[in-house]
Design an enzyme around this catalytic site. Sequence first.
Site, PDB file in Angstrom:
ATOM      1  N   HIS A 157      -3.271  -4.046   1.072  1.00 39.85           N
ATOM      2  CA  HIS A 157      -4.497  -3.705   0.249  1.00 39.85           C
ATOM      3  C   HIS A 157      -5.491  -4.691   0.099  1.00 39.85           C
ATOM      4  O   HIS A 157      -5.756  -4.882  -0.987  1.00 39.85           O
ATOM      5  CB  HIS A 157      -4.023  -3.083  -1.221  1.00 39.85           C
ATOM      6  CG  HIS A 157      -3.048  -1.805  -0.864  1.00 39.85           C
ATOM      7  ND1 HIS A 157      -3.406  -0.363  -0.887  1.00 39.85           N
ATOM      8  CD2 HIS A 157      -1.611  -1.749  -0.929  1.00 39.85           C
ATOM      9  CE1 HIS A 157      -2.601   0.298  -0.634  1.00 39.85           C
ATOM     10  NE2 HIS A 157      -1.362  -0.340  -0.687  1.00 39.85           N
ATOM     11  N   ASP A 192       3.581  -3.845  -0.926  1.00 38.99           N
ATOM     12  CA  ASP A 192       3.973  -2.614  -0.256  1.00 38.99           C
ATOM     13  C   ASP A 192       3.083  -2.073   0.880  1.00 38.99           C
ATOM     14  O   ASP A 192       2.011  -2.667   0.930  1.00 38.99           O
ATOM     15  CB  ASP A 192       4.481  -1.709  -1.285  1.00 38.99           C
ATOM     16  CG  ASP A 192       2.930  -1.244  -1.973  1.00 38.99           C
ATOM     17  OD1 ASP A 192       2.223  -2.023  -2.302  1.00 38.99           O
ATOM     18  OD2 ASP A 192       2.928  -0.075  -2.511  1.00 38.99           O
ATOM     19  N   GLU A 193       3.422  -1.240   1.395  1.00 35.00           N
ATOM     20  CA  GLU A 193       2.491  -0.556   2.279  1.00 35.00           C
ATOM     21  C   GLU A 193       1.639  -1.325   3.133  1.00 35.00           C
ATOM     22  O   GLU A 193       0.497  -1.231   3.492  1.00 35.00           O
ATOM     23  CB  GLU A 193       1.587   0.524   1.363  1.00 35.00           C
ATOM     24  CG  GLU A 193       2.200   1.308   0.703  1.00 35.00           C
ATOM     25  CD  GLU A 193       1.302   2.602   0.095  1.00 35.00           C
ATOM     26  OE1 GLU A 193       1.736   3.423   0.096  1.00 35.00           O
ATOM     27  OE2 GLU A 193       0.257   1.896  -0.534  1.00 35.00           O
ATOM     28  N   VAL A 194       2.381  -2.264   3.974  1.00 39.65           N
ATOM     29  CA  VAL A 194       1.755  -3.195   4.767  1.00 39.65           C
ATOM     30  C   VAL A 194       2.703  -3.451   5.956  1.00 39.65           C
ATOM     31  O   VAL A 194       3.877  -3.336   5.758  1.00 39.65           O
ATOM     32  CB  VAL A 194       1.437  -4.463   3.938  1.00 39.65           C
ATOM     33  CG1 VAL A 194       2.569  -5.214   3.452  1.00 39.65           C
ATOM     34  CG2 VAL A 194       0.573  -5.577   4.855  1.00 39.65           C
TER      35      VAL A 194
END
Length: 700
Positions: free
Chosen positions: A246, A288-290
């Site tokens: 992000h 997260d989400e990486v």
Amino acid sequence: MTLARVNAQQADWSLPTPQEKLLTSLIPYPREVVRKEGIVRFAGLKADKTSKSLWENQASLGAELEDICSWWGMNKLKKGKYLPIRLLSARFEKAEAYVLDVSDKEVTITASDFPGFFNALQTLRQLVVRKEGAYEIPKCVIRDEPAFAVRGVMLDVGRNFASVDFIKRLVRRLSHYKINLLHLHLTDDPGWRIEINQHPELTDSIGFWKTRQPGKYYTQRELKELVNYCATLNIRTMPEVDMPGHSASFRRTVGADMQTERGMEVLKEALDEIIPLFPDPWFHIGSDEVHFKMDSFMPDMIRYVRDKGKEVMVWYPGFIPDSNAIRMCWGENEAGHTLDKSARYIDSNGFYVDWMDSQTGVPQVFFQQPCEVPQGNNKALGSILCVWTDGALSSEQRLLEQYPLYPCVLTFAERIWRGSHEKRRDYMAQLPAKGTVAWKAFSEFENRLIYHRDNYFDNEPFAYVKQADMEWKLIGPFDHKGQNDRSFGPEHEIKAEYSMNDTVLKWQSQPVYGGAVQIRSLYDMFNAHQKRYKPNHWPTLMSSVVGTNPGTCYALSYIKSPKEQDVWLMFGLNGMWGHSGGYRSGRAPEQGSWDYEGGDVWLNDTRVPPPHWSFESLPWTGWGKGRIEVPLTQEGYFFRPPVKIHLKKGMNKILVRTVSGAWKGDTGDHKWQFCCMPVLWDGLHYKEVPGLEYFVSVTQ
């Protein structure tokens, strides 16, 4: 068989429902209330002189007492009895515990330190009633303490900027309900929101998405002021700098990915300026989400933050370095991860406001069990309710309008303060059967919630209407064979059963309750685009019947009106269109229809016409573009104007067609639900229509 089911349900909600009758409704409800006979009538409140030293040592408490007096308009009264507030110091196991004793002569507050005194004052604020030119408080003794130490709200100001003044007004409201942590998600792909003197390029407008308030950020002075303000309200402020995921805004302005030597150098120099702004011991680093492509990145950054005296918090699922890192758990419903209880953790599963609408969000929060334990311990720290702003907002005020913020925050405050003896997945997506202990508990809370709506939120969006007494019977699924607006038997005649080819469909023998009814929980189908399903994750009456297939269901109810009258209908199908998560929320309806997927509604066998939509039905086109960057207007049923309907005296038949299935090129995995409620509406507030009764049969 029916008796066995009811008895089992009556035993399964063990958290005591408040019984004491006060003059007002308290949220969160205290641990123990002992009602004494009588009331105290007075003109104002004042600090007691015998506890002057405690008042002086706790300067913020004096300001808080003044705020309560101003809140109630007590400074306008010049004559009458002033009720003294006496402070007593005592040792409590929990810092936020207190005892509040209201007698004829005074209000005594006993606590160990500022947090306990502050909490007691918030309870006192809610005990007051204005009556006939004076004020009243019931005589009582309240002994209270929180079940969980951490009771937080996260604001995603990285994706959509909110001014400091707006945040201050919001946290002032949160403090009334004993929320004690503000989590600021300050950086994300759309923008970096923190002034960095050494790297002014980070807040250059060129790094922001054009639709997300480009160039809007917080100065270091503003953040210091906000942190200090929150501290006066017993609210900690925890920052989050998301790394390395992000971080597209960082990459655009720095010209290097975070996971590079240059990126890490700039990030560390930024942290040198950010960390001193926030005295709180916790620092959230995202994670997260990486895709991790630089093995040394997370260990190095975690070491750097810890060397500055901070405890690291990370998202789970995400990068988990060791048992000292605090996990903020989010992925049970979305990603299928069980709660990680191996170290200290914060439970945010099911507490995402951007996935809630008003009428289903409140029971979803009410029936949770934070941290999956009855009360906090040295690992189970508490919960943070998250207000993600994935979609573009037209203004900061829309944060209060197109999210069911205040109804769900107050419900969250109740649950996280009181805790819960069990986690009820079977009530997350449907209300319990009428008359059961669980239903009575929810109905009792609804009464307190609407008391606060009507008495404390006159000028704020608060779109929740009491719904526990509403009931429906359901039938389906009819196979629409890909023609979602196909008409079936219930639209033409109400019969006990309908034949379709070799199939006989009958109305479900068990009614469902609520103004909003879920046919199938969103989380059953959350990853349907990846062919991953979780049938009955949050079960509903129809979950097992509809499975993961498309179909058409009908809901039938009869509304008994005491008189012929015009009212308003709050109506919507399948949640909010084009809101959070893009492809996981359906397209908005086309002109002339209620629902892009083919749903509809009839009152007394006459179709209720939809309004003229002020938006265009846009397909999903990816993050940062297309419909997710077009601010919502009237897409959500609880923030658009309702439509006027006419109720005749006596029974009124209402029939809803609710549909699921890909149609006209839209293949998203959506909610399957409807909301259908007669309401009063004054242009801002939704309220109950007095005297209405609900039945599933005209013979009742």
